[in-house]
Design a protein around this motif. Sequence first.
Motif, mmCIF file in Angstrom:
data_model
loop_
_atom_site.group_PDB
_atom_site.id
_atom_site.type_symbol
_atom_site.label_atom_id
_atom_site.label_comp_id
_atom_site.label_asym_id
_atom_site.label_seq_id
_atom_site.Cartn_x
_atom_site.Cartn_y
_atom_site.Cartn_z
ATOM 1 N N ALA A 151 0.820 -1.218 0.000
ATOM 2 C CA ALA A 151 0.000 0.000 0.000
ATOM 3 C C ALA A 151 0.847 1.259 0.000
ATOM 4 C CB ALA A 151 -0.912 -0.015 1.225
ATOM 5 N N GLN A 152 0.216 2.347 -0.406
ATOM 6 C CA GLN A 152 0.867 3.654 -0.366
ATOM 7 C C GLN A 152 0.674 4.328 0.988
ATOM 8 O OE1 GLN A 152 2.779 5.060 -2.869
ATOM 9 N NE2 GLN A 152 2.579 3.062 -3.862
ATOM 10 N N THR A 153 -0.570 4.369 1.464
ATOM 11 C CA THR A 153 -0.868 5.061 2.719
ATOM 12 C C THR A 153 -1.411 4.143 3.803
ATOM 13 O OG1 THR A 153 -3.174 5.582 2.158
ATOM 14 C CG2 THR A 153 -1.463 7.107 1.369
ATOM 15 N N GLY A 154 -2.050 3.056 3.414
ATOM 16 C CA GLY A 154 -2.709 2.180 4.375
ATOM 17 C C GLY A 154 -4.156 2.548 4.626
ATOM 18 N N ALA A 155 -4.642 3.628 4.007
ATOM 19 C CA ALA A 155 -6.019 4.073 4.215
ATOM 20 C C ALA A 155 -7.016 3.021 3.723
ATOM 21 C CB ALA A 155 -6.261 5.391 3.485
ATOM 22 N N VAL A 156 -8.158 2.959 4.407
ATOM 23 C CA VAL A 156 -9.172 1.960 4.079
ATOM 24 C C VAL A 156 -9.671 2.122 2.652
ATOM 25 C CG1 VAL A 156 -11.474 1.107 4.671
ATOM 26 C CG2 VAL A 156 -9.859 1.704 6.497
ATOM 27 N N ASP A 157 -9.843 3.365 2.183
ATOM 28 C CA ASP A 157 -10.375 3.560 0.833
ATOM 29 C C ASP A 157 -9.372 3.161 -0.249
ATOM 30 O OD1 ASP A 157 -8.556 5.631 0.903
ATOM 31 O OD2 ASP A 157 -10.026 7.242 0.730
ATOM 32 N N GLU A 158 -8.181 2.800 0.147
ATOM 33 C CA GLU A 158 -7.161 2.348 -0.797
ATOM 34 C C GLU A 158 -7.294 0.857 -1.099
ATOM 35 O OE1 GLU A 158 -2.619 3.908 -0.905
ATOM 36 O OE2 GLU A 158 -3.000 2.407 0.632
ATOM 37 N N TYR A 159 -7.957 0.111 -0.232
ATOM 38 C CA TYR A 159 -8.040 -1.346 -0.379
ATOM 39 C C TYR A 159 -8.551 -1.762 -1.756
ATOM 40 C CZ TYR A 159 -7.779 -1.543 4.801
ATOM 41 O OH TYR A 159 -7.414 -1.416 6.114
ATOM 42 N N ALA A 160 -9.637 -1.124 -2.185
ATOM 43 C CA ALA A 160 -10.277 -1.507 -3.452
ATOM 44 C C ALA A 160 -9.446 -1.110 -4.662
ATOM 45 C CB ALA A 160 -11.663 -0.879 -3.544
ATOM 46 N N LYS A 161 -8.546 -0.155 -4.494
ATOM 47 C CA LYS A 161 -7.748 0.336 -5.617
ATOM 48 C C LYS A 161 -6.510 -0.517 -5.871
ATOM 49 C CE LYS A 161 -9.142 5.020 -4.276
ATOM 50 N NZ LYS A 161 -8.655 6.315 -3.731
ATOM 51 N N ILE A 162 -6.174 -1.383 -4.949
ATOM 52 C CA ILE A 162 -4.966 -2.206 -5.056
ATOM 53 C C ILE A 162 -5.311 -3.530 -5.724
ATOM 54 C CG2 ILE A 162 -3.112 -3.348 -3.773
ATOM 55 C CD1 ILE A 162 -3.531 -1.253 -1.554
ATOM 56 N N GLU A 163 -4.538 -3.900 -6.715
ATOM 57 C CA GLU A 163 -4.813 -5.149 -7.441
ATOM 58 C C GLU A 163 -4.508 -6.375 -6.582
ATOM 59 O OE1 GLU A 163 -3.480 -7.406 -11.590
ATOM 60 O OE2 GLU A 163 -2.939 -5.318 -11.239
ATOM 61 N N GLU A 164 -3.436 -6.314 -5.824
ATOM 62 C CA GLU A 164 -3.026 -7.434 -4.967
ATOM 63 C C GLU A 164 -4.072 -7.674 -3.881
ATOM 64 O OE1 GLU A 164 1.079 -8.439 -2.551
ATOM 65 O OE2 GLU A 164 0.210 -6.434 -2.325
ATOM 66 N N SER A 165 -4.444 -8.937 -3.662
ATOM 67 C CA SER A 165 -5.426 -9.257 -2.627
ATOM 68 C C SER A 165 -4.769 -9.621 -1.304
ATOM 69 C CB SER A 165 -6.331 -10.412 -3.079
ATOM 70 O OG SER A 165 -7.171 -10.008 -4.135
ATOM 71 N N ILE A 166 -3.623 -10.299 -1.370
ATOM 72 C CA ILE A 166 -2.897 -10.667 -0.159
ATOM 73 C C ILE A 166 -1.468 -11.013 -0.557
ATOM 74 C CG2 ILE A 166 -3.587 -13.107 -0.266
ATOM 75 C CD1 ILE A 166 -3.664 -13.045 2.841
ATOM 76 N N SER A 167 -0.535 -10.696 0.307
ATOM 77 C CA SER A 167 0.882 -10.877 0.010
ATOM 78 C C SER A 167 1.272 -12.352 -0.090
ATOM 79 C CB SER A 167 1.714 -10.211 1.108
ATOM 80 O OG SER A 167 3.047 -10.642 1.086
ATOM 81 N N TYR A 168 1.911 -12.715 -1.202
ATOM 82 C CA TYR A 168 2.402 -14.087 -1.333
ATOM 83 C C TYR A 168 3.605 -14.330 -0.430
ATOM 84 C CZ TYR A 168 -0.821 -15.458 -4.974
ATOM 85 O OH TYR A 168 -1.976 -15.791 -5.649
#
Length: 318
Positions: free
Chosen positions: A285-302
Motif C-alpha cells: 500500500a501507499q498510505t494504508g487508508a481503508v479507501d485504498e483497499y479496493a484500488k490495489i490489485e493485490e489481494s494478499i501478500s504471497y
Amino acid sequence: MLLKGTLTKPTGKGTFPTVVLISGSGPQNRDQEIMGHRPFWIMADYLSSRGVAVLRYDERGVGESTGVFAEATTIELKTDASAALDFLRKQDFVDSRKLGVIGHSEGGLISWMLGSEYKELDFLITLAPPVVPITELMDKQTEAITRVSGANEMIVNAAVERNREVYKVVVESNSIDEIKPKLKTLFEAQLKSMGLPESMMESQLQQLQQAYESQLDTWMINFLKMKPEVYIQKIDIPVFAAFGSKDLQVDAAQNGNKLVALFSEKPELLEVKVYENQNHLFQTAQTGAVDEYAKIEESISYLLLEDIVKFIESIGSK
C-alpha cells in the motif's frame, strides 16, 4: 444454527496439517470477501497446494450459514470457530499433531481466545491481531486514520480525545440504555467547552448522538471491554504473528511490541514479523487508508503466504 463452508485438501492420501480460517470484524463469507478481494479463497488455494488442508466457513447469518450475525459478540463467534475445530478433529485426513487456526484482525483475537482454552490446538497464526486492550487499540486507530485523511493535529487530537471519553463511558456501563444518557451528558459538556452558540448546540448534539449511537450494538460494547492479554498469557503453543507496517487499524509497533513482552518468559514459542509497506489486509500500500483497499490489485501478500507455510512446516520439528 448451521455453519456451511468449504474444505480444501491437498492431493494424495495420508494425514495433513490442517487449519481453520477465522475472519475479521463484520459479517464475512468464507472467502472474507471485501472490496472486490477474496483473500481467504487465495489463502486456501495456496496452502492446499503446499500440503495444508484448510476449512473456511460463512459466518453465522452470512452466505449459506444460518443464525443471526447481528446478535453475536466476539465470544459467540469464538464458539463457531471452536465448532469448526471440533468438526476437523473427527476427520481422518487431519494430522492430530498439526491442527491450528489462522485468524485475521478480530479473528486474531479469537485465535488468542482459542489458544488459551482449546486443548487440542497445536499452533496459532494471527494476522494483524489486537494485543493491547481494545480501547488503546481504538485510540491509536482513530489517530492514524484521522491523520492520514489529511486532518491537522488539532483535529486529530480532538478526535482521539472525544473517542477516548466515549470508550470510557462504554467500558464503565452495562447496557446501551445506560450508555445513551451518559453520552448525551458527555457531548453537551464537550460542545459547551468549544464555545458554540446555543443556536448550533442542539443540531450538533443530535449529530454526535446519532453518529455514535448507531455504532453501539452488543458486539461493539463487548469488543471495547476486551483485553487480549488475558488470553495471550495462557497460551503455551507455537505462535506466528504478522503485522503490516502501514496498517492503520492494528498498529504494528503498538501491538507487536506488547506481544513480544507478553512472551518474554517463553520466547521460543513466538515468531513475529512486520511486513514493510503492507496494510491491514496485507496488500502492498501507499498510505494504508481503508479507501485504498479496493484500488490495489493485490489481494494478499504471497510473501506472507509463504511464511505461513514455512511456519506450519516447522511445527513439531523444533
